[in-house]
Design a protein around this motif. Structure first.
Motif, PDB file in Angstrom:
ATOM      1  N   SER A  44      14.253   4.284 -16.839  1.00  0.00           N
ATOM      2  CA  SER A  44      12.799   4.407 -17.005  1.00  0.00           C
ATOM      3  C   SER A  44      12.068   3.495 -16.023  1.00  0.00           C
ATOM      4  N   ASN A  45      12.637   2.332 -15.711  1.00  0.00           N
ATOM      5  CA  ASN A  45      12.056   1.481 -14.670  1.00  0.00           C
ATOM      6  C   ASN A  45      12.006   2.221 -13.337  1.00  0.00           C
ATOM      7  N   PHE A  46      13.090   2.905 -12.990  1.00  0.00           N
ATOM      8  CA  PHE A  46      13.115   3.648 -11.731  1.00  0.00           C
ATOM      9  C   PHE A  46      12.061   4.750 -11.728  1.00  0.00           C
ATOM     10  N   THR A  47      12.069   5.586 -12.741  1.00  0.00           N
ATOM     11  CA  THR A  47      11.180   6.741 -12.704  1.00  0.00           C
ATOM     12  C   THR A  47       9.718   6.355 -12.900  1.00  0.00           C
ATOM     13  N   ASN A  48       9.435   5.361 -13.740  1.00  0.00           N
ATOM     14  CA  ASN A  48       8.065   4.884 -13.882  1.00  0.00           C
ATOM     15  C   ASN A  48       7.562   4.225 -12.602  1.00  0.00           C
ATOM     16  N   SER A  49       8.474   3.728 -11.780  1.00  0.00           N
ATOM     17  CA  SER A  49       8.117   3.145 -10.477  1.00  0.00           C
ATOM     18  C   SER A  49       8.066   4.198  -9.382  1.00  0.00           C
ATOM     19  N   ARG A  50       8.186   5.470  -9.790  1.00  0.00           N
ATOM     20  CA  ARG A  50       8.081   6.627  -8.891  1.00  0.00           C
ATOM     21  C   ARG A  50       9.226   6.694  -7.882  1.00  0.00           C
ATOM     22  N   ILE A  51      10.387   6.230  -8.267  1.00  0.00           N
ATOM     23  CA  ILE A  51      11.600   6.400  -7.472  1.00  0.00           C
ATOM     24  C   ILE A  51      12.260   7.697  -7.928  1.00  0.00           C
ATOM     25  N   GLN A  52      12.444   8.619  -7.017  1.00  0.00           N
ATOM     26  CA  GLN A  52      12.867   9.970  -7.380  1.00  0.00           C
ATOM     27  C   GLN A  52      14.340  10.253  -7.113  1.00  0.00           C
ATOM     28  N   SER A 124      23.347  -2.241 -14.893  1.00  0.00           N
ATOM     29  CA  SER A 124      23.443  -1.344 -16.039  1.00  0.00           C
ATOM     30  C   SER A 124      23.590  -2.091 -17.354  1.00  0.00           C
ATOM     31  N   HIS A 125      23.803  -3.404 -17.310  1.00  0.00           N
ATOM     32  CA  HIS A 125      24.054  -4.178 -18.527  1.00  0.00           C
ATOM     33  C   HIS A 125      22.902  -5.103 -18.886  1.00  0.00           C
ATOM     34  N   PHE A 126      21.819  -5.080 -18.113  1.00  0.00           N
ATOM     35  CA  PHE A 126      20.606  -5.825 -18.452  1.00  0.00           C
ATOM     36  C   PHE A 126      19.577  -4.865 -19.028  1.00  0.00           C
ATOM     37  N   ILE A 127      18.734  -5.392 -19.906  1.00  0.00           N
ATOM     38  CA  ILE A 127      17.602  -4.641 -20.435  1.00  0.00           C
ATOM     39  C   ILE A 127      16.339  -5.446 -20.169  1.00  0.00           C
ATOM     40  N   PHE A 128      15.450  -4.882 -19.376  1.00  0.00           N
ATOM     41  CA  PHE A 128      14.137  -5.487 -19.129  1.00  0.00           C
ATOM     42  C   PHE A 128      13.208  -4.429 -18.579  1.00  0.00           C
ATOM     43  N   ILE A 129      11.919  -4.736 -18.553  1.00  0.00           N
ATOM     44  CA  ILE A 129      10.898  -3.847 -18.018  1.00  0.00           C
ATOM     45  C   ILE A 129      10.394  -4.440 -16.714  1.00  0.00           C
ATOM     46  N   GLN A 130      10.440  -3.656 -15.626  1.00  0.00           N
ATOM     47  CA  GLN A 130       9.996  -4.145 -14.327  1.00  0.00           C
ATOM     48  C   GLN A 130       9.468  -2.991 -13.489  1.00  0.00           C
ATOM     49  N   ASP A 131       8.276  -3.170 -12.932  1.00  0.00           N
ATOM     50  CA  ASP A 131       7.710  -2.214 -11.990  1.00  0.00           C
ATOM     51  C   ASP A 131       8.308  -2.508 -10.617  1.00  0.00           C
ATOM     52  N   PHE A 132       9.239  -1.680 -10.168  1.00  0.00           N
ATOM     53  CA  PHE A 132       9.916  -1.919  -8.901  1.00  0.00           C
ATOM     54  C   PHE A 132       8.991  -1.703  -7.711  1.00  0.00           C
ATOM     55  N   SER A 133       7.924  -0.925  -7.871  1.00  0.00           N
ATOM     56  CA  SER A 133       6.998  -0.732  -6.759  1.00  0.00           C
ATOM     57  C   SER A 133       6.264  -2.025  -6.436  1.00  0.00           C
ATOM     58  N   VAL A 134       5.924  -2.805  -7.453  1.00  0.00           N
ATOM     59  CA  VAL A 134       5.275  -4.101  -7.240  1.00  0.00           C
ATOM     60  C   VAL A 134       6.254  -5.085  -6.598  1.00  0.00           C
ATOM     61  N   MET A 135       7.495  -5.054  -7.066  1.00  0.00           N
ATOM     62  CA  MET A 135       8.513  -5.931  -6.494  1.00  0.00           C
ATOM     63  C   MET A 135       8.780  -5.580  -5.030  1.00  0.00           C
TER      64      MET A 135
END
Length: 371
Positions: A44-52, A124-135
Motif C-alpha cells: 500500500s505504501n508503494f501504490t499510494n505513492s503512485r509507484i506502478q 517485507s518484515h517491517f510494518i510502517f506507513i511512508q510516502d515514498f514520493s516525499v522520500m
C-alpha cells in the motif's frame, strides 16, 4: 509518481525467524489484525505513492503469499504497471546463500525490462506507513547517492534485534553501521528502505557478489559509505519489525490502542488487502468482549478479553480467550481457557481445556493442530 521508479519488495533477511508462523509461509504473508497480511502495508505504501511497477521477491514457502497477491487489488494501474513475483533461480547450498543480492542478480533481466531511473527497495518484515514520493524528493534534493529510511527509537535494548543501527553526523550523513545486540536503549534503527539510481543498484549487486557469495544488500550498502554519499531520512511514525514471534504478538496487541492504530490507518492512506465477503459476527447470549479487535464472520459464546480475533473464528460456551492473537478460521470449543497465545489458522482447540503462555514468550499453536 512517474513510472521511472521501480519498487522492490525485498525478501526477509536471514535474521528473521518468526517461530512457528514461518513453518507455513514467509512472514510477509503472516496474518495481521486478523484481516491483513504483513505485505499489505508495504504494498500500500508503494501504490499510494503512485509507484506502478513492483517486483516482489519470494524466499521460502511462497504458496500463501502468491495466493494472497493474486487475490488482492492493490490499486495498480493495470495498463501501466504490474506486480511481478520473483525468486532466486538457483538451488542454494544452505540458507546463508539465499540472499537478496543473489536473487536480484538472478532476475536482473526482469528489472531491466522496466528501464527505471530509480529504485526504492523496501523490506517485507517491517510494518510502517511512508510516502515514498516525499522520500524520493528528499533524496533528489539532498544529493545523496543512497538514502536510507531510519527510525529514532528508545527501546532498542528490547526490540529490533540484529537490525542495522546507523551512526549519523549533523548533516544526516551515515558514518557507520553496526548490528543491534540489545545493548543500548537509544539508537537510529535502519528500516531497510533504500533509494538509489538503478545503475548504482546494479553496480552494488556486482560489487557485493564479488566480495562474498553470502553478502546481502545491507552488507554492501554498509561498505559503500567509504566511497558514496549515504544519507538518512527520518521516519516519524510507528514502525514494527516482525522478526520473531514476540514482535509479531506485540504488534497485534499494540493495535488495540486507538492511538497506535491511527498511526497505521489513516483516511488518506488506505491499506489494501484481499476482500472477503462474510456475515457480521454473532455474539450469543452470555458472551463478553472487552478491549479486543474482532473480525467478521465470528461466532462468540464465551469471553474475549484484550485479544485480536481473525475472521470466521468460533469461540465456544464458557470459554475465555485472554491476551491472544487468533488467526482466521480457528475453532475453540467449550470451557477452554486460553491466555497469551498465538493460534495459527484452522487450529481446533477442544480437548485440552487450559493453555497459557507468557507475555514475554507467547504460546504458539500451529496451523491445523488439533489440541
Amino acid at each position: 509518481m512517474s513510472n521511472k521508479v521501480l519498487g522492490i519488495l525485498n525478501m526477509e533477511p536471514n535474521y528473521v525467524k518468526v517461530e512457528g508462523i514461518e513453518d507455513y509461509r514467509p512472514i510477509s504473508a503472516g496474518s495481521v489484525l486478523g484481516r491483513y497480511r504483513t505485505i499489505d502495508f508495504m504494498m500500500s505504501n508503494f501504490t499510494n505513492s503512485r509507484i506502478q511497477d513492483v517486483k516482489v521477491y519470494l524466499k521460502n514457502r511462497p504458496r500463501s503469499l502468491i495466493e494472497h497477491i493474486h487475490n488482492t487489488n492493490y490499486n495498480l494501474n493495470s495498463k501501466r504497471g504490474k506486480i511481478h513475483l520473483l525468486y532466486g533461480e538457483k538451488e542454494v547450498i544452505n540458507q546463508a546463500y539465499n540472499t537478496d543480492l543473489n536473487a536480484f542478480h538472478d532476475n536482473m533481466e526482469y528489472m531491466d525490462e522496466v528501464s527505471p531511473k530509480y529504485v526504492i527497495i523496501a523490506p517485507s518484515h517491517f510494518i510502517f506507513i511512508q510516502d515514498f514520493s516525499v522520500m524520493l524528493q528528499y533524496h533528489l534534493e539532498s544529493g545523496n547517492d543512497i538514502t536510507i529510511l531510519y527510525q529514532n527509537v528508545y527501546d532498542s535494548n528490547e526490540r529490533y534485534q540484529n537490525c542495522d543501527v546507523l551512526s549519523l553526523d549533523d548533516d544526516k550523513n551515515i558514518t557507520a553501521f553496526h548490528k543491534n545486540r540489545l545493548k543500548y536503549k537509544k539508537g537510529y534503527i535502519s528500516l531497510e528502505t533504500y533509494i538509489m539510481t538503478y545503475e548504482l543498484f546494479k553496480d552494488l549487486i556486482d560489487k557485493g557478489r564479488s566480495i562474498s557469495s553470502m553478502y546481502s544488500l545491507s552488507d554492501i550498502v554498509a561498505d559503500s559509505i567509504e566511497w558514496l554519499k549515504v544519507g538518512g531520512y527520518h521516519h516519524t511514525g510507528r514502525a514494527a519489525c516482525i522478526n520473531n514471534l514476540k514482535e509479531y504478538y506485540d504488534f497485534n496487541m499494540a493495535m488495540k490502542d486507538s492511538r497506535e492504530m491511527y498511526q497505521m490507518f489513516q483516511d488518506d492512506w488506505p491499506i489494501f488487502t484481499m476482500t472477503t465477503d462474510s456475515c457480521p459476527t454473532l455474539y450469543l447470549k452470555g458472551s463478553v468482549v472487552n478491549d479486543s479487535l474482532v473480525g467478521n464472520g465470528c461466532r462468540i459464546e464465551g469471553s474475549v478479553i484484550g485479544s485480536v480475533i481473525g475472521r470466521n473464528v468460533s469461540i465456544g460456551k464458557d470459554s475465555v480467550v485472554k491476551d491472544c492473537v487468533i488467526s482466521p478460521n480457528v475453532t475453540i470449543g467449550d470451557n477452554v481457557y486460553l491466555e497469551n497465545a498465538v493460534v495459527d489458522r484452522f487450529a481446533y482447540i477442544n480437548t485440552v481445556k487450559e493453555l497459557r503462555g507468557e507475555k514475554q514468550k507467547p504460546l504458539y499453536i500451529a496451523r491445523r493442530d488439533n489440541i
